[in-house]
Write a protein that holds these residues in place. Structure first.
Motif, PDB file in Angstrom:
ATOM      1  N   MET A   1      -2.342  -1.299  -8.546  1.00 21.47           N
ATOM      2  CA  MET A   1      -2.606  -2.178  -7.610  1.00 21.47           C
ATOM      3  C   MET A   1      -3.309  -3.392  -8.263  1.00 21.47           C
ATOM      4  N   GLN A   2      -3.159  -4.598  -8.041  1.00 16.65           N
ATOM      5  CA  GLN A   2      -3.857  -5.761  -8.534  1.00 16.65           C
ATOM      6  C   GLN A   2      -3.570  -6.880  -7.283  1.00 16.65           C
ATOM      7  N   LYS A   3      -4.566  -7.675  -7.676  1.00 10.63           N
ATOM      8  CA  LYS A   3      -4.726  -8.942  -6.753  1.00 10.63           C
ATOM      9  C   LYS A   3      -3.506  -9.510  -7.280  1.00 10.63           C
ATOM     10  N   ILE A   4      -3.152 -10.153  -8.309  1.00 11.04           N
ATOM     11  CA  ILE A   4      -2.277 -10.704  -8.529  1.00 11.04           C
ATOM     12  C   ILE A   4      -1.394 -10.075 -10.137  1.00 11.04           C
ATOM     13  N   LEU A   5      -0.242 -10.079 -10.285  1.00  9.69           N
ATOM     14  CA  LEU A   5       0.287  -9.675 -11.428  1.00  9.69           C
ATOM     15  C   LEU A   5       1.237 -10.748 -11.954  1.00  9.69           C
ATOM     16  N   LEU A  53      -8.784  -2.385   0.224  1.00 14.98           N
ATOM     17  CA  LEU A  53      -8.473  -1.364   1.562  1.00 14.98           C
ATOM     18  C   LEU A  53      -8.243  -0.080   0.522  1.00 14.98           C
ATOM     19  N   VAL A  54      -7.600  -0.155  -0.716  1.00 12.99           N
ATOM     20  CA  VAL A  54      -7.375   1.097  -1.374  1.00 12.99           C
ATOM     21  C   VAL A  54      -8.568   1.233  -2.310  1.00 12.99           C
ATOM     22  N   LYS A  55      -8.798   2.618  -2.542  1.00 17.25           N
ATOM     23  CA  LYS A  55      -9.916   3.169  -3.050  1.00 17.25           C
ATOM     24  C   LYS A  55      -9.331   4.050  -4.329  1.00 17.25           C
ATOM     25  N   ASP A  56     -10.213   4.193  -5.497  1.00 15.30           N
ATOM     26  CA  ASP A  56      -9.601   5.237  -6.532  1.00 15.30           C
ATOM     27  C   ASP A  56      -9.234   6.469  -5.889  1.00 15.30           C
ATOM     28  N   LYS A  57      -8.276   7.193  -6.477  1.00 21.55           N
ATOM     29  CA  LYS A  57      -7.730   8.604  -6.075  1.00 21.55           C
ATOM     30  C   LYS A  57      -7.063   8.648  -4.676  1.00 21.55           C
ATOM     31  N   ASP A  58      -6.790   7.333  -4.067  1.00 23.51           N
ATOM     32  CA  ASP A  58      -5.943   7.375  -2.748  1.00 23.51           C
ATOM     33  C   ASP A  58      -4.501   7.561  -3.176  1.00 23.51           C
ATOM     34  N   THR A  59      -3.882   8.097  -2.308  1.00 23.85           N
ATOM     35  CA  THR A  59      -2.398   8.369  -2.580  1.00 23.85           C
ATOM     36  C   THR A  59      -1.685   7.185  -2.056  1.00 23.85           C
ATOM     37  N   HIS A  70       2.141   3.050   2.418  1.00 17.48           N
ATOM     38  CA  HIS A  70       1.536   3.958   3.119  1.00 17.48           C
ATOM     39  C   HIS A  70       0.297   4.706   2.180  1.00 17.48           C
ATOM     40  N   ILE A  71      -0.768   4.230   2.585  1.00 18.59           N
ATOM     41  CA  ILE A  71      -1.995   4.802   1.938  1.00 18.59           C
ATOM     42  C   ILE A  71      -2.529   6.033   2.383  1.00 18.59           C
ATOM     43  N   ASN A  72      -2.580   6.972   1.531  1.00 15.29           N
ATOM     44  CA  ASN A  72      -2.850   8.311   2.197  1.00 15.29           C
ATOM     45  C   ASN A  72      -1.816   8.936   3.413  1.00 15.29           C
TER      46      ASN A  72
END
Length: 94
Positions: A1-5, A53-59, A70-72
């Protein structure tokens, strides 16, 4: 996940180490999206505030075909993707 790639970042991806791509900036015709498709890595781009919105270790399930993430995910969503054979990269190396 990146702001921009950027295309140069995308070209350095080791396919076996990446299960999916989510970015805040980009579109379906961007160079990064085209490279992701060539590498057969699911990608969803232009997701507002995803990096906050997404944290480390989220699926995350990255459905590049439908453009959904779909986050978690709850059991029902996870089961749906497993049943439909869409969970392809859960066992890729991290």
């Amino acid at each position: 996940m990146q702001k921009i790639l950027t295309p140069s970042m995308t070209s350095q991806i080791i396919k076996e180490n990446v299960a999916g791509i989510i970015t805040e900036i980009g579109g379906t015709t961007s160079h990064s999206a085209i490279l992701a498709r060539a590498l057969e890595i699911p990608a969803v781009l232009s997701v507002p505030n995803i990096t906050s919105l997404v944290k480390d270790k989220d699926t995350a399930i990255v459905d590049g075909t439908e453009g959904n993430i779909h986050i978690n995910p709850d059991g029902d969503i996870l089961s749906l993707y497993i049943r439909n054979g869409k969970i392809l990269s859960a066992n890729r190396k991290s």
